[in-house]
Write an enzyme that holds these catalytic residues in place. Structure first.
Site, PDB file in Angstrom:
ATOM      1  N   LYS A 170       0.817  -1.230   0.000  1.00  0.00           N
ATOM      2  CA  LYS A 170       0.000   0.000   0.000  1.00  0.00           C
ATOM      3  C   LYS A 170       0.849   1.277   0.000  1.00  0.00           C
ATOM      4  O   LYS A 170       0.468   2.286  -0.568  1.00  0.00           O
ATOM      5  CB  LYS A 170      -0.963   0.000   1.188  1.00  0.00           C
ATOM      6  CG  LYS A 170      -2.086  -1.028   1.029  1.00  0.00           C
ATOM      7  CD  LYS A 170      -3.066  -0.979   2.170  1.00  0.00           C
ATOM      8  CE  LYS A 170      -4.053  -2.135   2.055  1.00  0.00           C
ATOM      9  NZ  LYS A 170      -5.010  -2.172   3.164  1.00  0.00           N
ATOM     10  N   ASN A 224      -4.958   1.901  -1.571  1.00  0.00           N
ATOM     11  CA  ASN A 224      -5.445   0.536  -1.801  1.00  0.00           C
ATOM     12  C   ASN A 224      -6.259   0.412  -3.086  1.00  0.00           C
ATOM     13  O   ASN A 224      -6.683  -0.678  -3.443  1.00  0.00           O
ATOM     14  CB  ASN A 224      -6.253   0.020  -0.598  1.00  0.00           C
ATOM     15  CG  ASN A 224      -7.640   0.638  -0.529  1.00  0.00           C
ATOM     16  OD1 ASN A 224      -7.893   1.686  -1.119  1.00  0.00           O
ATOM     17  ND2 ASN A 224      -8.536  -0.004   0.188  1.00  0.00           N
ATOM     18  N   ALA A 269      -0.525  -0.118  14.882  1.00  0.00           N
ATOM     19  CA  ALA A 269       0.050   1.093  14.297  1.00  0.00           C
ATOM     20  C   ALA A 269       0.659   0.783  12.936  1.00  0.00           C
ATOM     21  O   ALA A 269       1.635   1.385  12.518  1.00  0.00           O
ATOM     22  CB  ALA A 269       1.092   1.681  15.243  1.00  0.00           C
ATOM     23  N   ARG A 326       1.780  -2.513  20.482  1.00  0.00           N
ATOM     24  CA  ARG A 326       2.879  -3.212  21.153  1.00  0.00           C
ATOM     25  C   ARG A 326       4.119  -2.315  21.159  1.00  0.00           C
ATOM     26  O   ARG A 326       4.751  -2.113  22.182  1.00  0.00           O
ATOM     27  CB  ARG A 326       3.142  -4.532  20.401  1.00  0.00           C
ATOM     28  CG  ARG A 326       4.292  -5.331  20.920  1.00  0.00           C
ATOM     29  CD  ARG A 326       4.397  -6.637  20.175  1.00  0.00           C
ATOM     30  NE  ARG A 326       4.689  -6.451  18.741  1.00  0.00           N
ATOM     31  CZ  ARG A 326       4.877  -7.449  17.892  1.00  0.00           C
ATOM     32  NH1 ARG A 326       4.775  -8.700  18.311  1.00  0.00           N
ATOM     33  NH2 ARG A 326       5.141  -7.210  16.622  1.00  0.00           N
ATOM     34  N   TYR A 377     -10.713 -11.234   9.251  1.00  0.00           N
ATOM     35  CA  TYR A 377     -11.985 -11.884   8.938  1.00  0.00           C
ATOM     36  C   TYR A 377     -11.730 -13.341   8.564  1.00  0.00           C
ATOM     37  O   TYR A 377     -10.583 -13.734   8.344  1.00  0.00           O
ATOM     38  CB  TYR A 377     -12.707 -11.153   7.790  1.00  0.00           C
ATOM     39  CG  TYR A 377     -11.830 -10.897   6.608  1.00  0.00           C
ATOM     40  CD1 TYR A 377     -11.150  -9.687   6.499  1.00  0.00           C
ATOM     41  CD2 TYR A 377     -11.644 -11.859   5.622  1.00  0.00           C
ATOM     42  CE1 TYR A 377     -10.311  -9.447   5.426  1.00  0.00           C
ATOM     43  CE2 TYR A 377     -10.806 -11.625   4.545  1.00  0.00           C
ATOM     44  CZ  TYR A 377     -10.145 -10.419   4.453  1.00  0.00           C
ATOM     45  OH  TYR A 377      -9.303 -10.195   3.395  1.00  0.00           O
ATOM     46  N   GLY A 418      -0.237  -0.188   8.634  1.00  0.00           N
ATOM     47  CA  GLY A 418      -0.933   0.500   7.547  1.00  0.00           C
ATOM     48  C   GLY A 418      -2.442   0.553   7.749  1.00  0.00           C
ATOM     49  O   GLY A 418      -3.074   1.571   7.457  1.00  0.00           O
ATOM     50  N   ALA A 419      -3.026  -0.538   8.259  1.00  0.00           N
ATOM     51  CA  ALA A 419      -4.489  -0.584   8.405  1.00  0.00           C
ATOM     52  C   ALA A 419      -4.947   0.441   9.436  1.00  0.00           C
ATOM     53  O   ALA A 419      -5.918   1.170   9.211  1.00  0.00           O
ATOM     54  CB  ALA A 419      -4.937  -1.981   8.797  1.00  0.00           C
TER      55      ALA A 419
END
Ligand code: NDP
Length: 277
Positions: free
Chosen positions: A69, A90, A131, A155, A225, A133-134
Site C-alpha cells: 500500500k 489501496n 500502528a 505493542r 476476517y 498501515g491498516a
C-alpha cells in the site's frame, strides 16, 4: 488486449486468500457489467514492474493489499485526500496520463460500523489497537465522525506516538480527544468501541491486552476476517458484542467499485453470501 471488457486486479503477496475477485464480480453481476477481475501475486521487489505490466495491458484499475500500500502511494501521480493523509493507497485508477491513488479502507470501516452494525461514532470513546498501515489508514475517517475520544495503542508504542504526531492537526480540527495510551493502562479506561487493527492473529499470537478493557456495552471489532479470533473470543467472554472485518472488506471494495464504475453496489447480500461460505 483487444476486447472492450474492462480489466481489474488485486495485487498482493500473498494473494491466494483474497476475496476481492469474488466481491467485485458479484457487484458487477448485480449491475449488469461484464468485467474481468483477477488476483495477481507480485514478487516482493517487483511491485512497480507488476503494475506497469497491468497498465501496458490496458487495465482500468487495481486494488492493492499487503504489503504494497505504501509503494502504491509512491506509484500514484495524483492522490485523493484520504490517500494523501494516510500516505497509503489501496485503489488505483489508470488514466491516459495519470495514475490516481485512493484509500478506501477508512470509508469501508466507518460504513461497516455505521450501516451494518448500527454504531454511531459521534461522541463515542474509541480505542484503536495497532500502528501498521491498516490502523493509519482508518484514523482520518474515524476523526471525521467526531468521536469524543480516539486513543491509539500498540505493542511498539513509539509507532502510535509517531502516528499521533502526524495526525494531531486533523484531530484538533474535529475537536476530538486524540491521544496515545500504553497497553498497561487500558484496564482503567472505558471504551465504547475497541478496534483490533493488528496482524497478531496471523501467527495465532495473543495481543497481550487485559480482558478488563472489554465491557458488556462495548463493541470489539477485529479487522481480521474469516474466523473467530482469540481477540473476539476474549471480548465475548466479557459480554462484549463482537464483529470481524468482513463487512469492512466488502464496504471498502464497494467504494473502489464506485470510483471505477460510478455505481454504488449493494453490499449486504455479498457480505451474507461470503459469511455463509
Ligand atoms: P501491518 O503489518 O502494517 O501492521 C501490523 C500491526 O500488528 C502492528 O501494529 C504490529 O505491532 C501489530 N502486531 C503484529 N503482531 C503482533 C503481536 N504478536 N502482538 C501485538 N501486536 C502485533 O499490517 P496491516 O496494518 O496492514 O494489517 C493489520 C490487520 O488488518 C491485518 O490482520 C489485516 O488483514 C487487517 N486488514 C483488514 C482489512 C479489512 O478490510 N477487513 C483491510 C486492511 C487490513 P508492532 O508495531 O509492535 O510490530
Amino acid at each position: 488486449m483487444t476486447d472492450l471488457k474492462k480489466h481489474f486486479a488485486v495485487i498482493g503477496n500473498p494473494i491466494h486468500h483474497s476475496l476481492s475477485p469474488q466481491i467485485h464480480i458479484a457487484f458487477a453481476k448485480e449491475n449488469g457489467l461484464d468485467i474481468d477481475y483477477e488476483a495477481v501475486l507480485s514478487p516482493l521487489d517487483q511491485f512497480k514492474n507488476t503494475m506497469h505490466q497491468l497498465i501496458q495491458q490496458k487495465f482500468t484499475g487495481a486494488n492493492v493489499t499487503l504489503p504494497f500500500k505504501k509503494e502504491a502511494y509512491q506509484l500514484a501521480t495524483t492522490h485523493s485526500s484520504h490517500a494523501k493523509i494516510a500516505e497509503a493507497v489501496n485503489t488505483l485508477e489508470f488514466k491516459e496520463n495519470e495514475i490516481i491513488g485512493h484509500n478506501t479502507d477508512g470509508i469501508g470501516l466507518v460504513r461497516d460500523l455505521e450501516q451494518n452494525l448500527n454504531v454511531d461514532l459521534k461522541s463515542k470513546k474509541i480505542l484503536l489497537i495497532g500502528a501498521g498501515g491498516a490502523a493509519e489508514g482508518v484514523i482520518y475517517s474515524m476523526l471525521e465522525k467526531k468521536p469524543s475520544e480516539l486513543m491509539l495503542t500498540n505493542r511498539t508504542i513509539e509507532k502510535s506516538r509517531a502516528i499521533k504526531n502526524k495526525m494531531d492537526m486533523h484531530a484538533k480540527g474535529f475537536n476530538v480527544n486524540f491521544n496515545v495510551i500504553e497497553i498497561a493502562k487500558l484496564p482503567h479506561q472505558y471504551f465504547d468501541l475497541i478496534i483490533n487493527a493488528t496482524s497478531a492473529n496471523f501467527n495465532n499470537a495473543e495481543l497481550g491486552i487485559d480482558h478488563k478493557v472489554f465491557h458488556e456495552s462495548s463493541l470489539a471489532y477485529d479487522m481480521m476476517y474469516g474466523k473467530e479470533t482469540s481477540y473476539m473470543k476474549h471480548a465475548k467472554s466479557q459480554g462484549s458484542r463482537v464483529s470481524d472485518g468482513l463487512g469492512m472488506l466488502v464496504e471498502q471494495a464497494a467504494e473502489a467499485f464506485f470510483i471505477w464504475h460510478h455505481i454504488k453496489p449493494h453490499t449486504k447480500s455479498v457480505i451474507e453470501s461470503l459469511r455463509a461460505l
